[in-house]
Write a protein that holds these residues in place. Structure first.
Motif, mmCIF file in Angstrom:
data_model
loop_
_atom_site.group_PDB
_atom_site.id
_atom_site.type_symbol
_atom_site.label_atom_id
_atom_site.label_comp_id
_atom_site.label_asym_id
_atom_site.label_seq_id
_atom_site.Cartn_x
_atom_site.Cartn_y
_atom_site.Cartn_z
ATOM 1 N N UNK A 125 -6.337 7.263 4.110
ATOM 2 C CA UNK A 125 -6.369 5.811 4.292
ATOM 3 C C UNK A 125 -4.974 5.218 4.187
ATOM 4 N N UNK A 126 -4.207 5.724 3.262
ATOM 5 C CA UNK A 126 -2.849 5.241 3.034
ATOM 6 C C UNK A 126 -1.997 5.450 4.291
ATOM 7 N N UNK A 127 -2.024 6.656 4.826
ATOM 8 C CA UNK A 127 -1.200 6.941 6.007
ATOM 9 C C UNK A 127 -1.728 6.225 7.251
ATOM 10 N N UNK A 128 -3.037 6.023 7.332
ATOM 11 C CA UNK A 128 -3.595 5.276 8.464
ATOM 12 C C UNK A 128 -3.130 3.817 8.408
ATOM 13 N N UNK A 129 -3.107 3.245 7.233
ATOM 14 C CA UNK A 129 -2.626 1.867 7.107
ATOM 15 C C UNK A 129 -1.139 1.766 7.452
#
Length: 130
Positions: free
Chosen positions: A3-7
């Motif tokens: 989720x962090x890298x997608x954001x």
């Protein structure tokens, strides 16, 4: 970590394609916030399992790309971007809350709490910009 890298990826799209200053500011602030906390999140994640680029890439959402491309073609990129980013941040905040509650590490809890609070400032600011 997914989720962090997608954001981060979504915020980079916003930094590149946003037209208005408000959307650019939210994209940039989100990106800087997440980039600065990425090493900590990756350190926490790698304690549980080996994190490979393929695993992180699996978190990419093609619906996000389609939504933003469609909005850009309708000249509504900024509005769609901000709305989508806020939704994704709030989803991430739920995951951070769960991770916080499950963690036994004070350092991890502090990292989750700091990131949650910084992301809340971004979502609050985006609500004011509407």
């Amino acid at each position: 970590a997914q989720l962090h890298t997608e954001l981060i990826r979504v915020s980079e799209i916003g930094m590149d394609k946003a037209q208005g200053q408000s959307a650019k500011n939210i994209a940039t602030t989100t990106n800087l916030t997440l980039q600065s906390s990425l090493p900590t999140i990756m350190e926490i994640a790698t304690k549980d399992q080996k994190i490979e680029k393929k695993l992180l890439a699996a978190g990419q959402d093609s619906k996000t790309d389609k939504t933003l491309t469609d909005a850009e073609q309708r000249s509504q990129f900024d509005e769609a971007f901000i709305e989508l980013l806020v939704v994704e941040i709030k989803e991430y905040q739920k995951a951070l809350t769960s991770a916080f509650e499950e963690s036994k590490s004070k350092n991890n809890k502090a990292a989750y709490d700091d990131l949650f609070k910084n992301l809340k400032k971004i979502t609050d600011a985006s609500e004011l910009s509407k």
